[in-house]
Design a protein around this motif. Structure first.
Motif, PDB file in Angstrom:
ATOM      1  N   UNK A  42      35.784  37.671  49.991  1.00 17.18           N
ATOM      2  CA  UNK A  42      35.498  36.941  51.216  1.00 17.18           C
ATOM      3  C   UNK A  42      34.055  37.226  51.636  1.00 17.18           C
ATOM      4  N   UNK A  43      33.282  36.161  51.803  1.00 13.83           N
ATOM      5  CA  UNK A  43      31.877  36.313  52.189  1.00 13.83           C
ATOM      6  C   UNK A  43      31.366  34.971  52.693  1.00 13.83           C
ATOM      7  N   UNK A  44      30.069  34.881  52.933  1.00 15.61           N
ATOM      8  CA  UNK A  44      29.465  33.612  53.337  1.00 15.61           C
ATOM      9  C   UNK A  44      29.613  32.569  52.231  1.00 15.61           C
ATOM     10  N   UNK A  45      29.829  33.035  51.003  1.00 12.77           N
ATOM     11  CA  UNK A  45      30.026  32.118  49.874  1.00 12.77           C
ATOM     12  C   UNK A  45      31.350  31.378  49.992  1.00 12.77           C
ATOM     13  N   UNK A  46      32.287  31.982  50.725  1.00 19.57           N
ATOM     14  CA  UNK A  46      33.596  31.364  50.912  1.00 19.57           C
ATOM     15  C   UNK A  46      34.713  32.373  50.772  1.00 19.57           C
ATOM     16  N   UNK A  47      35.941  31.900  50.842  1.00 16.81           N
ATOM     17  CA  UNK A  47      37.121  32.746  50.677  1.00 16.81           C
ATOM     18  C   UNK A  47      37.777  32.416  49.339  1.00 16.81           C
ATOM     19  N   UNK A  48      37.897  33.444  48.507  1.00 21.87           N
ATOM     20  CA  UNK A  48      38.442  33.267  47.158  1.00 21.87           C
ATOM     21  C   UNK A  48      39.630  34.212  46.995  1.00 21.87           C
ATOM     22  N   UNK A  49      40.805  33.636  47.027  1.00 16.13           N
ATOM     23  CA  UNK A  49      42.031  34.425  47.010  1.00 16.13           C
ATOM     24  C   UNK A  49      42.638  34.474  45.604  1.00 16.13           C
ATOM     25  N   UNK A  50      42.979  35.663  45.178  1.00 20.87           N
ATOM     26  CA  UNK A  50      43.752  35.873  43.955  1.00 20.87           C
ATOM     27  C   UNK A  50      43.091  35.268  42.714  1.00 20.87           C
ATOM     28  N   UNK A  51      41.931  35.801  42.383  1.00 21.01           N
ATOM     29  CA  UNK A  51      41.245  35.463  41.136  1.00 21.01           C
ATOM     30  C   UNK A  51      41.499  36.579  40.118  1.00 21.01           C
ATOM     31  N   UNK A  52      41.631  36.215  38.847  1.00 23.62           N
ATOM     32  CA  UNK A  52      42.000  37.172  37.800  1.00 23.62           C
ATOM     33  C   UNK A  52      40.790  37.499  36.930  1.00 23.62           C
ATOM     34  N   UNK A  53      40.550  38.783  36.700  1.00 23.30           N
ATOM     35  CA  UNK A  53      39.424  39.206  35.879  1.00 23.30           C
ATOM     36  C   UNK A  53      39.731  38.968  34.401  1.00 23.30           C
ATOM     37  N   UNK A  54      38.945  38.120  33.767  1.00 24.06           N
ATOM     38  CA  UNK A  54      39.163  37.793  32.354  1.00 24.06           C
ATOM     39  C   UNK A  54      38.066  38.315  31.437  1.00 24.06           C
ATOM     40  N   UNK A  55      36.976  38.780  32.013  1.00 24.19           N
ATOM     41  CA  UNK A  55      35.894  39.338  31.189  1.00 24.19           C
ATOM     42  C   UNK A  55      35.187  40.443  31.955  1.00 24.19           C
ATOM     43  N   UNK A  56      34.831  41.495  31.227  1.00 22.20           N
ATOM     44  CA  UNK A  56      34.148  42.638  31.828  1.00 22.20           C
ATOM     45  C   UNK A  56      33.056  43.095  30.887  1.00 22.20           C
ATOM     46  N   UNK A  57      31.822  43.175  31.397  1.00 15.59           N
ATOM     47  CA  UNK A  57      30.682  43.585  30.574  1.00 15.59           C
ATOM     48  C   UNK A  57      29.918  44.693  31.297  1.00 15.59           C
ATOM     49  N   UNK A  58      29.989  45.884  30.756  1.00 12.98           N
ATOM     50  CA  UNK A  58      29.299  47.040  31.332  1.00 12.98           C
ATOM     51  C   UNK A  58      27.952  47.188  30.645  1.00 12.98           C
ATOM     52  N   UNK A  59      26.867  47.259  31.437  1.00 12.46           N
ATOM     53  CA  UNK A  59      25.511  47.270  30.893  1.00 12.46           C
ATOM     54  C   UNK A  59      24.736  48.467  31.422  1.00 12.46           C
ATOM     55  N   UNK A  61      20.762  49.950  31.169  1.00 14.98           N
ATOM     56  CA  UNK A  61      19.427  49.592  30.716  1.00 14.98           C
ATOM     57  C   UNK A  61      18.360  50.035  31.695  1.00 14.98           C
ATOM     58  N   UNK A  62      17.211  49.414  31.594  1.00 12.92           N
ATOM     59  CA  UNK A  62      16.078  49.783  32.439  1.00 12.92           C
ATOM     60  C   UNK A  62      16.362  49.520  33.915  1.00 12.92           C
ATOM     61  N   UNK A  63      17.267  48.582  34.198  1.00 14.13           N
ATOM     62  CA  UNK A  63      17.591  48.251  35.590  1.00 14.13           C
ATOM     63  C   UNK A  63      18.778  49.039  36.130  1.00 14.13           C
ATOM     64  N   UNK A  64      19.178  50.087  35.419  1.00 12.02           N
ATOM     65  CA  UNK A  64      20.291  50.902  35.867  1.00 12.02           C
ATOM     66  C   UNK A  64      21.574  50.550  35.144  1.00 12.02           C
ATOM     67  N   UNK A  65      22.722  50.857  35.761  1.00 12.41           N
ATOM     68  CA  UNK A  65      24.013  50.540  35.159  1.00 12.41           C
ATOM     69  C   UNK A  65      24.825  49.679  36.121  1.00 12.41           C
ATOM     70  N   UNK A  66      25.425  48.636  35.571  1.00 11.65           N
ATOM     71  CA  UNK A  66      26.205  47.705  36.381  1.00 11.65           C
ATOM     72  C   UNK A  66      27.228  47.011  35.480  1.00 11.65           C
ATOM     73  N   UNK A  67      28.185  46.328  36.116  1.00 11.40           N
ATOM     74  CA  UNK A  67      29.245  45.629  35.393  1.00 11.40           C
ATOM     75  C   UNK A  67      29.285  44.184  35.832  1.00 11.40           C
ATOM     76  N   UNK A  68      29.228  43.303  34.877  1.00  6.54           N
ATOM     77  CA  UNK A  68      29.383  41.879  35.144  1.00  6.54           C
ATOM     78  C   UNK A  68      30.842  41.491  34.933  1.00  6.54           C
ATOM     79  N   UNK A  69      31.395  40.780  35.892  1.00  6.37           N
ATOM     80  CA  UNK A  69      32.794  40.371  35.828  1.00  6.37           C
ATOM     81  C   UNK A  69      32.892  38.845  35.880  1.00  6.37           C
ATOM     82  N   UNK A  70      33.825  38.307  35.107  1.00 10.28           N
ATOM     83  CA  UNK A  70      34.188  36.901  35.225  1.00 10.28           C
ATOM     84  C   UNK A  70      35.615  36.843  35.741  1.00 10.28           C
ATOM     85  N   UNK A  71      35.792  36.194  36.898  1.00  7.16           N
ATOM     86  CA  UNK A  71      37.098  36.065  37.536  1.00  7.16           C
ATOM     87  C   UNK A  71      37.478  34.596  37.553  1.00  7.16           C
ATOM     88  N   UNK A  72      38.739  34.307  37.206  1.00  9.03           N
ATOM     89  CA  UNK A  72      39.189  32.924  37.130  1.00  9.03           C
ATOM     90  C   UNK A  72      40.398  32.690  38.032  1.00  9.03           C
TER      91      UNK A  72
END
Length: 317
Positions: free
Chosen positions: A274-291, A293-304
């Protein structure tokens, strides 16, 4: 994070510096993968095994597919690409055969156990024949059966145990304090409105049809597919059409988010946002990419968002 590399002589090998690391997991993709760039003062050994741990838990356990070493004035730089243990099932072909009323556990016993795998699958069975065609991998022989009989994906755990990938019972809120970015995606190019099919090649036309009832709600353009099911056993026919129609809506509504640090939740964890982008209820994580590198460590998620397509089946006059 702890990266453990095993050389061909079975000794564990460590590098002085991790320059980049990418650890990716995706629903429906048999193998998790790791690509990593490392720095070391000495010439590295030949790497056979790769493990990745978080808080003493092994989250990746696989085999090195490719290793590249370059030498510079400041030492050696090594690139490694590795796939998880499921690679063994993917790289071995299943013997073509037609099974009479098999179970998922029976197929695991035939195709996975001899390669060192165990299973923790529920009772999944068929009352019909199941054909393993030439060119099917050992992984495909098992996953194809489970997908058709139960409509679910299998996954291979780091301990080489084959399980069903299940949606989480709980719904978590995306951690706003760690959220770096979020992007909402609507993909209108793939959903099918109708599948027209026939179960016997001798039939004159494709009179039996399955249609999504939500296409008008979303204002989707007409998109029709024709399928001949005559070569498939009866039990596989209905499931094949239903899964094809449902799968065409998989990428319709998505969230692509980036979270600081590592996200430990497994694939198919359910989230709301929930944010200014809108309300997104019950999305399922189908992809996870942990990175890393030079910009630190973070995880990209794809939710469907799972779409209830409200399918109806009818016979055209």
């Amino acid at each position: 994070m702890k990266l453990i590399l095993e050389a061909v002589d079975k000794t564990e090998y460590s590098f002085e510096q991790v320059l980049e690391l990418d650890f990716t997991q995706t629903v429906g993709v048999p193998c998790d993968s790791i690509s990593v760039r490392l720095k070391n003062a000495n010439m590295p050994k030949e790497i056979a095994g790769v493990k990745l741990c978080f808080n003493e838990e092994i989250v990746f356990n696989g085999y090195c597919d490719n290793q590249k070493v370059s030498c510079g004035d400041d030492g050696f730089e090594t690139y490694i690409y590795a796939r998880s243990g499921a690679a063994v099932l993917v790289d071995n072909e299943a013997e073509p055969f037609t099974y009479n009323m098999p179970t998922a556990k029976q197929l695991c016993y035939v195709f996975a156990k001899p390669l060192g795998f165990t299973d923790d699958l529920p009772v999944i069975e068929s009352r019909e024949k199941y054909e393993i065609q030439k060119g099917t991998t050992c992984y495909g022989a098992i996953s194809g059966f489970v997908a058709m009989a139960a409509g679910k994906n299998i996954c291979v755990m780091p301990d080489n145990c084959i399980k069903i990938l299940e949606k989480s019972d709980d719904i978590k809120e995306l951690p706003s304090h760690r959220l770096i970015s979020a992007c909402a995606v609507i993909n209108r190019s793939e959903p099918l409105t109708e599948i027209r099919f026939k179960k016997d090649s001798a039939l004159a036309g494709y009179k039996t049809r399955m249609r999504s009832s939500v296409n008008e709600t979303y204002g989707l353009t007409e998109r029709i597919k024709y399928v001949n099911l005559s070569s498939l056993p009866q039990w596989q026919r209905d499931n094949t059409i239903l899964q094809t129609l449902k799968n065409s809506y998989e990428d319709y509504r998505m969230l692509e988010v980036t979270v600081a640090g590592y996200v430990s939740e497994p694939l198919l964890q359910r989230y709301s946002y929930h944010s200014r982008l809108g309300d997104y209820e019950d999305y399922v994580m189908t992809e996870k990419e942990y990175i890393v590198g030079a910009n630190g460590e973070f995880t990209r998620l794809v939710l469907k968002k799972e779409i209830d397509i409200k399918e109806i089946t009818y016979v055209a006059q």
